[in-house]
Design a protein around this motif. Structure first.
Motif, PDB file in Angstrom:
ATOM      1  N   ALA A  60       2.232  -8.092   0.094  1.00  0.00           N
ATOM      2  CA  ALA A  60       1.790  -6.799  -0.537  1.00  0.00           C
ATOM      3  C   ALA A  60       0.581  -6.395  -0.117  1.00  0.00           C
ATOM      4  O   ALA A  60       0.385  -5.048  -0.135  1.00  0.00           O
ATOM      5  N   VAL A  61      -0.324  -7.155   0.255  1.00  0.00           N
ATOM      6  CA  VAL A  61      -1.859  -6.812   0.688  1.00  0.00           C
ATOM      7  C   VAL A  61      -1.824  -5.893   1.948  1.00  0.00           C
ATOM      8  O   VAL A  61      -2.446  -4.931   2.102  1.00  0.00           O
ATOM      9  N   ALA A  62      -0.760  -6.497   2.677  1.00  0.00           N
ATOM     10  CA  ALA A  62      -0.528  -5.568   4.188  1.00  0.00           C
ATOM     11  C   ALA A  62      -0.104  -4.198   3.762  1.00  0.00           C
ATOM     12  O   ALA A  62      -0.389  -3.349   4.608  1.00  0.00           O
ATOM     13  N   ALA A  63       1.028  -4.323   3.113  1.00  0.00           N
ATOM     14  CA  ALA A  63       1.607  -3.000   2.670  1.00  0.00           C
ATOM     15  C   ALA A  63       0.627  -1.975   2.068  1.00  0.00           C
ATOM     16  O   ALA A  63       0.524  -0.869   2.365  1.00  0.00           O
ATOM     17  N   GLY A  64      -0.184  -2.545   1.244  1.00  0.00           N
ATOM     18  CA  GLY A  64      -1.374  -1.589   0.626  1.00  0.00           C
ATOM     19  C   GLY A  64      -2.049  -1.385   1.640  1.00  0.00           C
ATOM     20  O   GLY A  64      -2.629  -0.060   1.581  1.00  0.00           O
ATOM     21  N   ALA A  65      -2.586  -2.131   2.671  1.00  0.00           N
ATOM     22  CA  ALA A  65      -3.492  -1.394   3.782  1.00  0.00           C
ATOM     23  C   ALA A  65      -2.808  -0.461   4.344  1.00  0.00           C
ATOM     24  O   ALA A  65      -3.510   0.633   4.960  1.00  0.00           O
ATOM     25  N   MET A  66      -1.397  -0.615   4.701  1.00  0.00           N
ATOM     26  CA  MET A  66      -0.708   0.580   5.517  1.00  0.00           C
ATOM     27  C   MET A  66      -0.549   1.763   4.718  1.00  0.00           C
ATOM     28  O   MET A  66      -0.783   3.016   5.322  1.00  0.00           O
ATOM     29  N   ASN A  67      -0.434   1.734   3.377  1.00  0.00           N
ATOM     30  CA  ASN A  67      -0.500   2.856   2.625  1.00  0.00           C
ATOM     31  C   ASN A  67      -1.876   3.468   2.717  1.00  0.00           C
ATOM     32  O   ASN A  67      -1.804   4.898   2.686  1.00  0.00           O
ATOM     33  N   VAL A  68      -2.783   2.774   2.826  1.00  0.00           N
ATOM     34  CA  VAL A  68      -4.245   3.418   2.764  1.00  0.00           C
ATOM     35  C   VAL A  68      -4.524   4.210   4.013  1.00  0.00           C
ATOM     36  O   VAL A  68      -4.704   5.116   4.029  1.00  0.00           O
ATOM     37  N   LEU A  69      -3.951   3.568   5.131  1.00  0.00           N
ATOM     38  CA  LEU A  69      -4.141   4.029   6.486  1.00  0.00           C
ATOM     39  C   LEU A  69      -3.369   5.456   6.392  1.00  0.00           C
ATOM     40  O   LEU A  69      -3.684   6.402   7.063  1.00  0.00           O
ATOM     41  N   ASN A  70      -2.200   5.357   6.082  1.00  0.00           N
ATOM     42  CA  ASN A  70      -1.146   6.639   5.805  1.00  0.00           C
ATOM     43  C   ASN A  70      -1.902   7.822   5.212  1.00  0.00           C
ATOM     44  O   ASN A  70      -1.974   8.999   5.443  1.00  0.00           O
ATOM     45  N   ALA A  71      -2.493   7.230   4.115  1.00  0.00           N
ATOM     46  CA  ALA A  71      -3.156   8.354   3.089  1.00  0.00           C
ATOM     47  C   ALA A  71      -4.502   8.739   3.753  1.00  0.00           C
ATOM     48  O   ALA A  71      -4.662  10.159   3.578  1.00  0.00           O
ATOM     49  N   LEU A  72      -5.153   8.278   4.387  1.00  0.00           N
ATOM     50  CA  LEU A  72      -6.229   8.390   5.201  1.00  0.00           C
ATOM     51  C   LEU A  72      -5.970   9.562   6.273  1.00  0.00           C
ATOM     52  O   LEU A  72      -6.299  10.920   6.278  1.00  0.00           O
ATOM     53  N   HIS A  73      -4.878   9.367   6.908  1.00  0.00           N
ATOM     54  CA  HIS A  73      -4.464  10.278   7.956  1.00  0.00           C
ATOM     55  C   HIS A  73      -3.520  11.761   7.129  1.00  0.00           C
ATOM     56  O   HIS A  73      -4.044  12.609   7.642  1.00  0.00           O
ATOM     57  N   PHE A  74      -2.969  11.417   6.033  1.00  0.00           N
ATOM     58  CA  PHE A  74      -2.614  12.707   5.637  1.00  0.00           C
ATOM     59  C   PHE A  74      -3.698  13.432   5.065  1.00  0.00           C
ATOM     60  O   PHE A  74      -3.721  14.776   4.684  1.00  0.00           O
ATOM     61  N   GLU A  75      -4.848  12.926   4.534  1.00  0.00           N
ATOM     62  CA  GLU A  75      -6.204  13.657   4.037  1.00  0.00           C
ATOM     63  C   GLU A  75      -6.990  14.128   5.134  1.00  0.00           C
ATOM     64  O   GLU A  75      -8.300  14.699   4.864  1.00  0.00           O
ATOM     65  N   GLY A  76      -6.622  13.978   6.530  1.00  0.00           N
ATOM     66  CA  GLY A  76      -7.488  14.371   7.665  1.00  0.00           C
ATOM     67  C   GLY A  76      -8.314  13.482   7.962  1.00  0.00           C
ATOM     68  O   GLY A  76      -9.354  13.725   9.038  1.00  0.00           O
TER      69      GLY A  76
END
Length: 219
Positions: free
Chosen positions: A135-151
Protein backbone atom coordinates in the motif's frame (compact mmCIF):
# COMPACT_ATOMS: atom_id res chain seq x y z
CA UNK A 1 -8.63 18.59 -18.20
CA UNK A 2 -12.14 18.46 -19.70
CA UNK A 3 -14.08 15.42 -20.82
CA UNK A 4 -17.03 15.07 -23.17
CA UNK A 5 -19.53 12.27 -22.55
CA UNK A 6 -22.34 11.05 -24.80
CA UNK A 7 -24.97 8.65 -23.42
CA UNK A 8 -27.26 6.83 -25.82
CA UNK A 9 -30.46 5.27 -24.34
CA UNK A 10 -30.40 2.23 -26.65
CA UNK A 11 -30.73 -0.49 -23.97
CA UNK A 12 -28.81 -3.75 -23.67
CA UNK A 13 -25.09 -3.79 -24.35
CA UNK A 14 -25.25 -0.34 -25.94
CA UNK A 15 -27.36 1.14 -23.17
CA UNK A 16 -24.65 3.60 -22.17
CA UNK A 17 -21.82 4.60 -24.44
CA UNK A 18 -19.39 7.07 -22.91
CA UNK A 19 -17.14 8.90 -25.31
CA UNK A 20 -14.19 10.65 -23.71
CA UNK A 21 -12.38 12.76 -26.27
CA UNK A 22 -9.44 13.24 -23.90
CA UNK A 23 -8.96 9.68 -22.60
CA UNK A 24 -6.25 8.83 -25.11
CA UNK A 25 -4.20 11.88 -24.22
CA UNK A 26 -4.55 11.07 -20.51
CA UNK A 27 -3.08 7.61 -21.10
CA UNK A 28 -0.37 9.06 -23.33
CA UNK A 29 0.57 11.42 -20.50
CA UNK A 30 0.80 8.50 -18.07
CA UNK A 31 2.90 6.49 -20.51
CA UNK A 32 5.33 9.39 -20.83
CA UNK A 33 6.18 9.44 -17.10
CA UNK A 34 9.82 8.79 -16.22
CA UNK A 35 11.83 9.21 -13.04
CA UNK A 36 14.53 11.88 -13.01
CA UNK A 37 16.71 13.66 -10.48
CA UNK A 38 17.49 16.47 -12.94
CA UNK A 39 15.15 18.84 -11.15
CA UNK A 40 14.92 22.60 -10.74
CA UNK A 41 12.62 25.00 -8.92
CA UNK A 42 9.76 25.17 -8.33
CA UNK A 43 8.50 22.22 -6.37
CA UNK A 44 4.80 21.90 -5.57
CA UNK A 45 3.69 23.57 -2.35
CA UNK A 46 0.58 24.59 -0.45
CA UNK A 47 -2.76 23.32 -1.74
CA UNK A 48 -1.15 21.93 -4.87
CA UNK A 49 1.19 19.75 -2.82
CA UNK A 50 -1.67 18.61 -0.60
CA UNK A 51 -3.66 17.53 -3.65
CA UNK A 52 -0.68 15.63 -5.06
CA UNK A 53 -0.07 13.82 -1.77
CA UNK A 54 -3.80 13.09 -1.53
CA UNK A 55 -3.35 10.92 -4.62
CA UNK A 56 -1.17 8.67 -2.47
CA UNK A 57 -4.11 8.04 -0.16
CA UNK A 58 -6.08 6.69 -3.13
CA UNK A 59 -3.83 3.64 -3.32
CA UNK A 60 -5.27 0.18 -2.51
CA UNK A 61 -5.31 -0.26 1.26
CA UNK A 62 -6.38 -3.69 2.51
CA UNK A 63 -7.99 -3.27 5.92
CA UNK A 64 -8.03 0.52 5.65
CA UNK A 65 -4.93 0.74 7.81
CA UNK A 66 -3.79 3.99 6.17
CA UNK A 67 -0.05 3.30 6.56
CA UNK A 68 1.10 6.41 4.66
CA UNK A 69 3.16 9.03 6.51
CA UNK A 70 4.58 11.82 4.32
CA UNK A 71 7.12 14.28 5.70
CA UNK A 72 8.04 17.20 3.43
CA UNK A 73 11.45 18.88 3.63
CA UNK A 74 11.93 22.09 1.64
CA UNK A 75 13.43 25.56 1.70
CA UNK A 76 16.02 26.48 4.31
CA UNK A 77 15.66 23.13 6.10
CA UNK A 78 17.20 21.13 3.26
CA UNK A 79 20.80 21.77 4.33
CA UNK A 80 20.26 20.56 7.90
CA UNK A 81 18.33 17.55 6.63
CA UNK A 82 21.06 16.70 4.11
CA UNK A 83 23.52 16.61 7.02
CA UNK A 84 21.19 14.31 8.97
CA UNK A 85 20.88 11.92 6.04
CA UNK A 86 24.66 11.75 5.57
CA UNK A 87 25.20 11.26 9.30
CA UNK A 88 22.71 8.38 9.13
CA UNK A 89 24.60 6.83 6.20
CA UNK A 90 27.89 7.06 8.13
CA UNK A 91 26.34 5.32 11.15
CA UNK A 92 24.81 2.55 9.04
CA UNK A 93 27.51 2.17 6.39
CA UNK A 94 30.76 3.62 7.76
CA UNK A 95 32.75 2.42 4.75
CA UNK A 96 30.82 4.68 2.37
CA UNK A 97 33.37 6.62 0.26
CA UNK A 98 33.63 10.33 0.91
CA UNK A 99 32.76 11.21 -2.68
CA UNK A 100 29.44 9.38 -2.39
CA UNK A 101 28.63 11.19 0.85
CA UNK A 102 29.50 14.52 -0.73
CA UNK A 103 27.33 13.77 -3.75
CA UNK A 104 24.37 12.75 -1.59
CA UNK A 105 24.71 15.79 0.65
CA UNK A 106 24.78 18.13 -2.34
CA UNK A 107 21.77 16.44 -3.93
CA UNK A 108 19.64 16.63 -0.79
CA UNK A 109 20.77 20.20 -0.09
CA UNK A 110 19.85 21.51 -3.54
CA UNK A 111 16.89 19.43 -4.69
CA UNK A 112 13.74 21.62 -4.63
CA UNK A 113 11.86 19.37 -2.19
CA UNK A 114 12.09 16.00 -0.46
CA UNK A 115 9.17 13.79 0.54
CA UNK A 116 9.96 11.10 3.11
CA UNK A 117 7.94 7.94 2.53
CA UNK A 118 7.04 6.89 6.05
CA UNK A 119 5.47 3.47 6.65
CA UNK A 120 3.27 3.23 9.75
CA UNK A 121 3.47 -0.51 10.37
CA UNK A 122 0.89 -2.56 12.26
CA UNK A 123 2.85 -5.84 12.69
CA UNK A 124 0.33 -7.53 14.98
CA UNK A 125 -2.74 -6.88 12.84
CA UNK A 126 -4.59 -9.33 10.62
CA UNK A 127 -3.28 -7.69 7.44
CA UNK A 128 0.16 -9.08 6.47
CA UNK A 129 2.99 -6.55 6.67
CA UNK A 130 3.82 -7.31 3.04
CA UNK A 131 0.37 -6.03 2.04
CA UNK A 132 0.79 -2.93 4.17
CA UNK A 133 4.13 -2.28 2.47
CA UNK A 134 2.48 -2.75 -0.92
CA UNK A 135 0.00 0.00 0.00
CA UNK A 136 2.89 2.36 0.78
CA UNK A 137 4.57 1.55 -2.53
CA UNK A 138 1.32 2.00 -4.44
CA UNK A 139 0.83 5.35 -2.70
CA UNK A 140 4.32 6.47 -3.73
CA UNK A 141 3.57 5.56 -7.34
CA UNK A 142 0.33 7.52 -7.21
CA UNK A 143 2.27 10.54 -5.95
CA UNK A 144 4.84 10.21 -8.75
CA UNK A 145 2.04 10.00 -11.31
CA UNK A 146 0.28 13.00 -9.79
CA UNK A 147 3.51 14.99 -9.90
CA UNK A 148 3.89 14.17 -13.58
CA UNK A 149 0.31 15.14 -14.42
CA UNK A 150 0.84 18.52 -12.72
CA UNK A 151 4.03 19.28 -14.64
CA UNK A 152 6.51 18.22 -11.94
CA UNK A 153 8.67 15.13 -11.63
CA UNK A 154 10.60 13.11 -9.11
CA UNK A 155 12.70 10.07 -8.35
CA UNK A 156 12.43 7.49 -5.57
CA UNK A 157 15.74 6.95 -3.73
CA UNK A 158 16.67 4.45 -1.04
CA UNK A 159 19.79 3.67 0.96
CA UNK A 160 21.44 2.67 4.21
CA UNK A 161 19.86 5.68 5.93
CA UNK A 162 16.52 3.83 5.97
CA UNK A 163 17.62 1.74 8.97
CA UNK A 164 18.89 4.62 11.09
CA UNK A 165 16.70 5.14 14.14
CA UNK A 166 17.86 8.71 14.78
CA UNK A 167 16.84 9.74 11.29
CA UNK A 168 13.55 7.88 11.55
CA UNK A 169 12.69 9.58 14.82
CA UNK A 170 13.42 12.95 13.23
CA UNK A 171 10.77 12.03 10.65
CA UNK A 172 8.21 10.98 13.27
CA UNK A 173 8.81 7.26 12.71
CA UNK A 174 9.43 5.52 16.01
CA UNK A 175 9.87 1.73 16.25
CA UNK A 176 8.42 -0.38 14.61
CA UNK A 177 7.58 2.15 11.91
CA UNK A 178 9.79 2.34 8.86
CA UNK A 179 11.14 4.58 6.14
CA UNK A 180 10.68 3.36 2.57
CA UNK A 181 12.94 6.00 1.03
CA UNK A 182 12.55 9.53 -0.30
CA UNK A 183 10.93 11.13 -3.30
CA UNK A 184 13.17 13.90 -4.63
CA UNK A 185 10.79 16.37 -6.21
CA UNK A 186 10.84 19.41 -8.46
CA UNK A 187 10.34 20.59 -12.03
CA UNK A 188 12.17 18.54 -14.67
CA UNK A 189 14.98 20.53 -16.28
CA UNK A 190 14.25 18.74 -19.57
CA UNK A 191 10.53 17.90 -19.61
CA UNK A 192 10.71 16.53 -23.16
CA UNK A 193 13.12 13.76 -22.18
CA UNK A 194 11.32 10.45 -21.66
CA UNK A 195 13.32 7.29 -21.10
CA UNK A 196 12.41 4.48 -23.51
CA UNK A 197 10.49 1.58 -22.01
CA UNK A 198 10.44 -2.03 -23.26
CA UNK A 199 7.54 -3.31 -25.31
CA UNK A 200 4.82 -4.82 -23.12
CA UNK A 201 4.43 -8.07 -25.06
CA UNK A 202 7.28 -10.00 -23.37
CA UNK A 203 5.86 -9.06 -19.96
CA UNK A 204 2.23 -10.11 -20.41
CA UNK A 205 0.43 -13.38 -21.01
CA UNK A 206 -3.13 -14.37 -21.89
CA UNK A 207 -4.08 -17.34 -19.73
CA UNK A 208 -5.66 -20.21 -21.69
CA UNK A 209 -5.99 -22.93 -19.08
CA UNK A 210 -2.32 -23.89 -19.22
CA UNK A 211 0.63 -22.59 -17.25
CA UNK A 212 1.39 -19.04 -18.30
CA UNK A 213 4.79 -18.24 -19.76
CA UNK A 214 6.54 -14.97 -20.57
CA UNK A 215 8.92 -14.21 -23.39
CA UNK A 216 10.92 -12.06 -20.97
CA UNK A 217 11.82 -15.22 -19.03
CA UNK A 218 13.16 -17.12 -22.02
CA UNK A 219 16.91 -17.49 -22.44
Amino acid sequence: MQFMHAIFPLGGMLGAIHISIMSKSVLDTLLSRASTDQLVEPAPSGIELERILSAGLRAPDHGRLRPWRYTVIAGEYRTAFADQVCDAVIRQAPDTPDFKLKKRREKFRTIPAIIALGFHVQPEGKIPVSEQEAAVAAGAMNVLNALHFEGFSGVWVTGAFQKDQQLLESLGLTTPHRLEGFLLVGTPSNPELSKPRPDIKPYMAIWNGKNASFAADED
